[in-house]
Design a protein around this motif. Structure first.
Motif, PDB file in Angstrom:
ATOM      1  N   ALA A 347       0.955  -1.204   0.032  1.00 53.12           N
ATOM      2  CA  ALA A 347       0.079   0.122   0.213  1.00 53.12           C
ATOM      3  C   ALA A 347       0.866   1.040   0.006  1.00 53.12           C
ATOM      4  CB  ALA A 347      -0.800  -0.044   1.124  1.00 53.12           C
ATOM      5  N   ARG A 348       0.252   2.301  -0.687  1.00 54.07           N
ATOM      6  CA  ARG A 348       1.037   3.695  -0.688  1.00 54.07           C
ATOM      7  C   ARG A 348       0.388   4.657   0.114  1.00 54.07           C
ATOM      8  NH1 ARG A 348       0.635   1.972  -6.050  1.00 54.07           N
ATOM      9  NH2 ARG A 348      -1.244   3.374  -6.219  1.00 54.07           N
ATOM     10  N   ARG A 349      -0.972   4.233   0.519  1.00 57.93           N
ATOM     11  CA  ARG A 349      -1.605   5.307   1.563  1.00 57.93           C
ATOM     12  C   ARG A 349      -2.819   4.627   2.088  1.00 57.93           C
ATOM     13  NH1 ARG A 349       0.591  10.312   2.385  1.00 57.93           N
ATOM     14  NH2 ARG A 349      -0.955  11.517   3.656  1.00 57.93           N
ATOM     15  N   ILE A 350      -2.771   5.000   3.554  1.00 56.07           N
ATOM     16  CA  ILE A 350      -3.788   4.327   4.320  1.00 56.07           C
ATOM     17  C   ILE A 350      -4.699   5.267   4.770  1.00 56.07           C
ATOM     18  CG2 ILE A 350      -4.173   2.849   6.435  1.00 56.07           C
ATOM     19  CD1 ILE A 350      -1.568   1.517   5.798  1.00 56.07           C
ATOM     20  N   ARG A 351      -6.161   5.119   5.048  1.00 55.72           N
ATOM     21  CA  ARG A 351      -7.058   5.815   5.781  1.00 55.72           C
ATOM     22  C   ARG A 351      -7.597   5.250   6.995  1.00 55.72           C
ATOM     23  NH1 ARG A 351     -10.165   6.643   1.785  1.00 55.72           N
ATOM     24  NH2 ARG A 351     -12.122   5.436   2.484  1.00 55.72           N
ATOM     25  N   LEU A 352      -7.482   5.505   8.103  1.00 56.94           N
ATOM     26  CA  LEU A 352      -7.969   5.324   9.297  1.00 56.94           C
ATOM     27  C   LEU A 352      -8.911   5.958   9.956  1.00 56.94           C
ATOM     28  CD1 LEU A 352      -7.774   3.377  11.890  1.00 56.94           C
ATOM     29  CD2 LEU A 352      -5.946   4.736  12.635  1.00 56.94           C
ATOM     30  N   ALA A 359     -23.996   2.653  21.220  1.00 60.09           N
ATOM     31  CA  ALA A 359     -23.394   1.666  21.558  1.00 60.09           C
ATOM     32  C   ALA A 359     -22.347   0.724  20.965  1.00 60.09           C
ATOM     33  CB  ALA A 359     -24.472   0.818  22.340  1.00 60.09           C
ATOM     34  N   LEU A 360     -21.935   1.306  19.777  1.00 59.84           N
ATOM     35  CA  LEU A 360     -21.002   0.561  18.783  1.00 59.84           C
ATOM     36  C   LEU A 360     -19.797   1.316  18.440  1.00 59.84           C
ATOM     37  CD1 LEU A 360     -21.061  -1.828  16.997  1.00 59.84           C
ATOM     38  CD2 LEU A 360     -21.694  -0.531  15.060  1.00 59.84           C
ATOM     39  N   LEU A 361     -18.551   0.635  18.609  1.00 58.56           N
ATOM     40  CA  LEU A 361     -17.326   1.138  18.170  1.00 58.56           C
ATOM     41  C   LEU A 361     -17.180   0.775  16.693  1.00 58.56           C
ATOM     42  CD1 LEU A 361     -14.574   2.397  18.378  1.00 58.56           C
ATOM     43  CD2 LEU A 361     -13.769   0.082  19.435  1.00 58.56           C
ATOM     44  N   ALA A 362     -17.079   1.572  15.821  1.00 58.43           N
ATOM     45  CA  ALA A 362     -16.748   1.022  14.612  1.00 58.43           C
ATOM     46  C   ALA A 362     -15.223   1.858  13.973  1.00 58.43           C
ATOM     47  CB  ALA A 362     -17.804   1.590  13.366  1.00 58.43           C
ATOM     48  N   VAL A 363     -14.362   0.774  13.476  1.00 54.93           N
ATOM     49  CA  VAL A 363     -12.872   1.187  13.124  1.00 54.93           C
ATOM     50  C   VAL A 363     -12.797   0.751  11.710  1.00 54.93           C
ATOM     51  CG1 VAL A 363     -10.438   1.207  13.594  1.00 54.93           C
ATOM     52  CG2 VAL A 363     -12.105   1.076  15.241  1.00 54.93           C
ATOM     53  N   ASP A 364     -12.471   1.454  10.665  1.00 57.25           N
ATOM     54  CA  ASP A 364     -12.216   1.141   9.438  1.00 57.25           C
ATOM     55  C   ASP A 364     -10.773   1.542   9.102  1.00 57.25           C
ATOM     56  OD1 ASP A 364     -14.827   0.659   9.209  1.00 57.25           O
ATOM     57  OD2 ASP A 364     -15.360   2.251   7.988  1.00 57.25           O
ATOM     58  N   VAL A 365     -10.223   0.527   8.211  1.00 52.67           N
ATOM     59  CA  VAL A 365      -8.687   0.513   7.961  1.00 52.67           C
ATOM     60  C   VAL A 365      -8.866   0.313   6.339  1.00 52.67           C
ATOM     61  CG1 VAL A 365      -6.364  -0.013   8.045  1.00 52.67           C
ATOM     62  CG2 VAL A 365      -7.818  -0.098  10.142  1.00 52.67           C
ATOM     63  N   HIS A 366      -8.555   1.425   5.577  1.00 52.87           N
ATOM     64  CA  HIS A 366      -8.731   1.357   4.106  1.00 52.87           C
ATOM     65  C   HIS A 366      -7.451   1.536   3.310  1.00 52.87           C
ATOM     66  CE1 HIS A 366     -10.007   2.386   0.087  1.00 52.87           C
ATOM     67  NE2 HIS A 366     -11.048   1.713   0.381  1.00 52.87           N
ATOM     68  N   ASP A 367      -6.874   0.765   2.710  1.00 51.35           N
ATOM     69  CA  ASP A 367      -5.661   1.028   2.041  1.00 51.35           C
ATOM     70  C   ASP A 367      -5.839   0.922   0.425  1.00 51.35           C
ATOM     71  OD1 ASP A 367      -4.526  -1.750   1.232  1.00 51.35           O
ATOM     72  OD2 ASP A 367      -5.021  -2.353   3.234  1.00 51.35           O
ATOM     73  N   ASP A 368      -4.731   1.343  -0.276  1.00 51.04           N
ATOM     74  CA  ASP A 368      -4.876   1.375  -1.931  1.00 51.04           C
ATOM     75  C   ASP A 368      -4.066   0.102  -2.096  1.00 51.04           C
ATOM     76  OD1 ASP A 368      -2.384   2.278  -1.098  1.00 51.04           O
ATOM     77  OD2 ASP A 368      -2.702   4.175  -2.250  1.00 51.04           O
ATOM     78  N   GLY A 369      -3.585  -0.731  -1.464  1.00 52.72           N
ATOM     79  CA  GLY A 369      -2.673  -1.900  -1.848  1.00 52.72           C
ATOM     80  C   GLY A 369      -3.422  -2.794  -2.660  1.00 52.72           C
ATOM     81  N   ARG A 370      -2.798  -4.171  -3.149  1.00 53.41           N
ATOM     82  CA  ARG A 370      -3.035  -5.036  -3.929  1.00 53.41           C
ATOM     83  C   ARG A 370      -3.912  -5.930  -3.475  1.00 53.41           C
ATOM     84  NH1 ARG A 370       2.611  -8.465  -4.006  1.00 53.41           N
ATOM     85  NH2 ARG A 370       2.360  -9.436  -1.753  1.00 53.41           N
ATOM     86  N   LEU A 407     -10.863  -3.116   5.967  1.00 50.99           N
ATOM     87  CA  LEU A 407     -10.640  -3.926   7.245  1.00 50.99           C
ATOM     88  C   LEU A 407     -11.650  -3.081   8.158  1.00 50.99           C
ATOM     89  CD1 LEU A 407      -8.363  -6.156   9.116  1.00 50.99           C
ATOM     90  CD2 LEU A 407      -9.602  -4.369  10.408  1.00 50.99           C
ATOM     91  N   ARG A 408     -12.958  -3.638   8.617  1.00 52.63           N
ATOM     92  CA  ARG A 408     -13.814  -3.233   9.577  1.00 52.63           C
ATOM     93  C   ARG A 408     -13.961  -3.982  10.928  1.00 52.63           C
ATOM     94  NH1 ARG A 408     -19.189   0.007  10.089  1.00 52.63           N
ATOM     95  NH2 ARG A 408     -18.091   1.430   8.574  1.00 52.63           N
ATOM     96  N   VAL A 409     -13.549  -3.185  11.952  1.00 46.16           N
ATOM     97  CA  VAL A 409     -13.767  -3.605  13.043  1.00 46.16           C
ATOM     98  C   VAL A 409     -15.111  -3.031  13.938  1.00 46.16           C
ATOM     99  CG1 VAL A 409     -12.742  -3.953  15.555  1.00 46.16           C
ATOM    100  CG2 VAL A 409     -11.218  -4.078  13.475  1.00 46.16           C
ATOM    101  N   GLU A 410     -15.827  -4.016  14.457  1.00 46.40           N
ATOM    102  CA  GLU A 410     -17.183  -3.509  15.044  1.00 46.40           C
ATOM    103  C   GLU A 410     -17.243  -4.240  16.481  1.00 46.40           C
ATOM    104  OE1 GLU A 410     -20.456  -4.254  12.525  1.00 46.40           O
ATOM    105  OE2 GLU A 410     -20.276  -2.191  11.399  1.00 46.40           O
ATOM    106  N   ILE A 411     -17.439  -3.477  17.491  1.00 51.88           N
ATOM    107  CA  ILE A 411     -17.636  -3.906  18.824  1.00 51.88           C
ATOM    108  C   ILE A 411     -18.555  -3.209  19.548  1.00 51.88           C
ATOM    109  CG2 ILE A 411     -16.315  -4.738  21.105  1.00 51.88           C
ATOM    110  CD1 ILE A 411     -13.654  -4.232  19.546  1.00 51.88           C
TER     111      ILE A 411
END
Length: 416
Positions: A347-352, A359-370, A407-411
């Motif tokens: 990846a060259r760039r990542i967006r967090l 009552a929900l934690l949502a975390v997204d990690v988005h990258d422009d990799g292969r 990648l999405r994390v939900e807790i």
């Protein structure tokens, strides 16, 4: 034989009479004679002792042993396992086990089943096998009786047969009757199996309670694991790291005082190597449990992880303080995602992005990799998914070949 089918389902097949299912049904009912006689004998003996209030607990708990045998015997006509309905005592010892068993509804259901089985069910089982199997087989054996006697044979102790045509006709009638009666016998055996499962298998509420206990147990294990991680991090930070710092300072002073020559070069090399070891130890401590996570929370820890990432990361993080186990699980999931994006995704760039809504934690990690990442492939993502599952969280990976990867994390959790 198709092990995926139950007895009642197997009756709809054309080859039912040629399969092993009718004889499994007969064996299931006939074997009741053995356990039934033992159950009746035990009931009478324990009932006698119970008059003196000595055998009363044993009488109640005897149903538990019989139920265990019946759940195993159920496999003859129903391949689906019937798990035990009992919980595991929270304390060791016989007294704790007895208190738990005597207060469970399942124990009293098993006791009621034991009374019903010893007094009613097993005689009905034996009677059904006698009528549906023993009587037709006795008629089928008419030619054998005639051959042994030489002059006559009594079919089922009633009809007198003196000729071979009559004996063969009785055998044919017995065989036809056997084929006909095997169907109602199978229905009766299937109904008996359903009654056994209804009374002896765990109810839906008991299954939910056991699942809740398993979930709480897993949560306690995770909490204990997190506490151990923090202890190791604290010992390394306050112990080994401080000694390495002192050693680095000592070597630095010795390097300043040493005259030029081979000894100074060796001290300088040792000083530099000690610095590298100290830096690696700090990275190890940060990986075990970063101090910023414990002191300032998940938002600060994610910003710190983004700053240390080998790939530039754009962050959009707005989070309150959350439960310690939730913050730790989300943090390490993000760290794993950042590491995978750099090492394997090119990846060259990542967006967090991280948000807590309701009552929900949502975390997204988005990258422009292969792309090509798979949480089911046995990678580190699999362990993260299991860890999140303990907290009722989910890990979702959308990573087609060629990228990009999300990648999405939900807790589910609440703010402190």
């Amino acid at each position: 034989m198709d092990r995926a089918n139950t007895l009642l389902r197997a009756m709809t097949r054309r080859d039912f009479l040629l399969s092993a299912w009718p004889w499994r049904a007969a064996g299931y009912l006939a074997s009741s004679a053995v356990t039934g006689v033992l159950a009746l004998t035990g009931l009478l003996v324990l009932a006698g002792f119970s008059l003196l209030l000595v055998g009363l607990p044993l009488l109640v708990l005897a149903g538990t042993g019989l139920a265990a045998v019946e759940r195993r015997r159920l496999r003859l006509v129903d391949p689906e396992p019937a798990p035990g309905p009992h919980r595991t005592p929270g304390e060791p010892g016989l007294a704790a086990w007895l208190r738990l068993r005597l207060t469970e509804q399942a124990t009293w259901r098993e006791f009621a089943y034991g009374l019903l089985y010893a007094l009613v069910l097993w005689p009905l089982d034996v009677l059904a096998v006698a009528v549906a199997v023993a009587l037709p087989l006795a008629a089928t054996a008419a030619p054998v009786q005639l051959a042994l006697d030489g002059e006559e044979a009594r079919v089922v102790k009633t009809v007198l047969v003196t000729t071979w045509p009559g004996a063969l006709a009785a055998a044919a009638a017995g065989l036809a009757l056997l084929c006909l009666l095997l169907y109602p016998l199978a229905v009766f055996a299937g109904a008996r199996a359903q009654l056994t499962r209804l009374l002896l298998a765990p109810r839906e509420g008991e299954l939910r309670e056991r699942l809740g206990e398993v979930t709480r147990s897993r949560a306690r294990l995770v909490a204990a694991f997190e506490a151990e991680r923090r202890r190791i991090e604290r010992d390394l930070h306050d112990g080994a790291q401080q000694r390495l710092v002192a050693l680095t300072m000592t070597l630095g002073l010795a390097r300043l005082d040493a005259p030029e020559g081979p000894l100074a070069d060796r001290i300088a090399a040792a000083h530099e190597e000690t610095g590298r070891v100290l830096e690696e130890l700090r990275e190890l401590i940060r990986g075990i449990h970063p101090q910023v996570l414990a002191d300032y929370g998940l938002a600060a820890a994610l910003d710190d992880a983004a700053d240390r990432s080998a790939v530039p990361v754009d962050t959009d993080v707005e989070l309150p303080r959350l439960d310690t186990s939730v913050e730790s699980a989300a943090y390490f999931a993000v760290c794993e995602a950042l590491t995978n994006a750099a090492r394997h995704g090119d990846a060259r760039r990542i967006r967090l992005t991280a948000r807590h809504t309701g009552a929900l934690l949502a975390v997204d990690v988005h990258d422009d990799g292969r792309g090509g990442a798979d949480a089911r492939g046995g990678s580190g993502l699999t362990g993260l998914a299991d860890r999140l599952a303990v907290l009722d969280g989910t890990l979702t990976v959308d990573s087609p070949e060629g990228g990009p990867t999300l990648l999405r994390v939900e807790i589910p959790c609440r703010a402190r």
